[in-house]
Enzyme design. Structure first.
Site, mmCIF file in Angstrom:
data_model
loop_
_atom_site.group_PDB
_atom_site.id
_atom_site.type_symbol
_atom_site.label_atom_id
_atom_site.label_comp_id
_atom_site.label_asym_id
_atom_site.label_seq_id
_atom_site.Cartn_x
_atom_site.Cartn_y
_atom_site.Cartn_z
ATOM 1 N N GLY A 61 0.836 -1.190 0.000
ATOM 2 C CA GLY A 61 0.000 0.000 0.000
ATOM 3 C C GLY A 61 0.869 1.237 0.000
ATOM 4 O O GLY A 61 2.012 1.193 0.466
ATOM 5 N N GLN B 58 3.109 9.907 1.266
ATOM 6 C CA GLN B 58 4.389 9.192 1.305
ATOM 7 C C GLN B 58 5.274 9.485 0.101
ATOM 8 O O GLN B 58 6.450 9.101 0.084
ATOM 9 C CB GLN B 58 4.155 7.679 1.395
ATOM 10 C CG GLN B 58 3.504 7.269 2.700
ATOM 11 C CD GLN B 58 3.368 5.763 2.777
ATOM 12 O OE1 GLN B 58 2.431 5.191 2.230
ATOM 13 N NE2 GLN B 58 4.314 5.113 3.441
ATOM 14 N N CYS C 26 5.779 0.036 7.645
ATOM 15 C CA CYS C 26 5.388 1.163 6.799
ATOM 16 C C CYS C 26 6.602 1.572 5.980
ATOM 17 O O CYS C 26 7.705 1.631 6.510
ATOM 18 C CB CYS C 26 4.933 2.321 7.685
ATOM 19 S SG CYS C 26 4.452 3.786 6.758
ATOM 20 N N LEU C 27 6.396 1.840 4.694
ATOM 21 C CA LEU C 27 7.515 2.234 3.835
ATOM 22 C C LEU C 27 8.183 3.508 4.333
ATOM 23 O O LEU C 27 9.351 3.759 4.043
ATOM 24 C CB LEU C 27 7.030 2.427 2.391
ATOM 25 C CG LEU C 27 6.535 1.171 1.671
ATOM 26 C CD1 LEU C 27 5.972 1.516 0.310
ATOM 27 C CD2 LEU C 27 7.661 0.143 1.535
ATOM 28 N N HIS D 99 -4.627 1.106 7.396
ATOM 29 C CA HIS D 99 -3.309 1.740 7.423
ATOM 30 C C HIS D 99 -3.268 2.920 6.437
ATOM 31 O O HIS D 99 -2.801 4.006 6.777
ATOM 32 C CB HIS D 99 -2.245 0.687 7.074
ATOM 33 C CG HIS D 99 -0.829 1.162 7.102
ATOM 34 N ND1 HIS D 99 0.087 0.739 8.047
ATOM 35 C CD2 HIS D 99 -0.152 2.027 6.308
ATOM 36 C CE1 HIS D 99 1.257 1.326 7.821
ATOM 37 N NE2 HIS D 99 1.139 2.117 6.762
ATOM 38 N N GLU D 100 -3.783 2.698 5.211
ATOM 39 C CA GLU D 100 -3.710 3.747 4.181
ATOM 40 C C GLU D 100 -4.687 4.894 4.465
ATOM 41 O O GLU D 100 -4.361 6.058 4.253
ATOM 42 C CB GLU D 100 -3.947 3.163 2.783
ATOM 43 C CG GLU D 100 -2.931 2.099 2.355
ATOM 44 C CD GLU D 100 -1.481 2.486 2.583
ATOM 45 O OE1 GLU D 100 -1.125 3.678 2.466
ATOM 46 O OE2 GLU D 100 -0.681 1.588 2.912
ATOM 47 N N HIS E 18 -3.132 7.085 6.959
ATOM 48 C CA HIS E 18 -2.111 7.957 6.361
ATOM 49 C C HIS E 18 -2.733 9.260 5.857
ATOM 50 O O HIS E 18 -2.163 10.336 6.018
ATOM 51 C CB HIS E 18 -1.463 7.268 5.148
ATOM 52 C CG HIS E 18 -0.173 6.569 5.447
ATOM 53 N ND1 HIS E 18 0.922 7.208 5.997
ATOM 54 C CD2 HIS E 18 0.210 5.290 5.257
ATOM 55 C CE1 HIS E 18 1.914 6.337 6.132
ATOM 56 N NE2 HIS E 18 1.506 5.160 5.698
#
Ligand SMILES: [Zn+2]
Length: 171
Positions: free
Chosen positions: A46, A51, A93-94, A135-136, A139
């Site tokens: 994701g 990000q 998380c990236l 999660h997204e 964000h």
């Protein structure tokens, strides 16, 4: 094009993103394509627009990591409208590379969002997909997964990141 991933510490990650109001534009289509490309390059399931430094309510998800085109999901202005059950699992998380912590989330969620053409839709996901949807969506509201872990663990991660920043090892 592949965008570099913005790392924890950049304000854009902790600000609420702007709602998208212009749909069906070449710019939006390009941004979505670039986000998938950037997500696959970073081996994520994701990616949210903040990000890549874009403060807009857009996220992409593919829990098949590029194996199954039918699993590509585009979420614009998403909102979680139903939650059910609970699951606890390791989450990363990236924007916080190398860190992973167990996070408890709803096991099944329904999201209401718009697609690239501005059409409203709802989708329900369970397990890993439910985790990614939460999660997204988080964000896009400026919330990172470390908000859902204990303050003690969060402080430990922050301290480690501060060390990496000082050493110039945190972009
Ligand atoms: Zn993330």
């Amino acid at each position: 094009m592949i965008y570099p991933i913005v790392k924890y510490g950049q304000p854009v990650l902790e600000e609420s993103a702007r709602e998208i109001t212009d749909f069906d534009t070449p710019e939006l289509r390009q941004l979505i394509e670039d986000m998938f490309e950037s997500m696959y390059a970073a081996r994520g399931v994701g990616l949210a627009a903040p990000q890549i430094g874009v403060g807009q309510k857009l996220a992409v998800i593919d829990v098949s990591t590029g194996e199954d085109p039918a699993q590509k999901i585009v979420l614009i202005n998403p909102r979680i409208v139903a939650r059910e059950g609970a699951q606890t699992g390791e989450e990363g998380c990236l924007s916080l590379p190398t860190f992973r912590e167990p996070v408890t989330r709803a096991n099944k969620v329904t999201v209401r969002a718009r697609d690239a053409r501005g059409q409203q839709f709802e989708m329900t996901g369970e397990d890993l997909l439910a985790r990614a949807l939460q999660h997204e969506t988080d964000h896009l509201n400026g919330t990172l997964y470390i908000s859902h872990i204990s303050p003690l663990k969060r402080d430990l991660i922050r301290r480690k990141i501060r060390k990496l920043q000082k050493a110039g090892e945190w972009g």
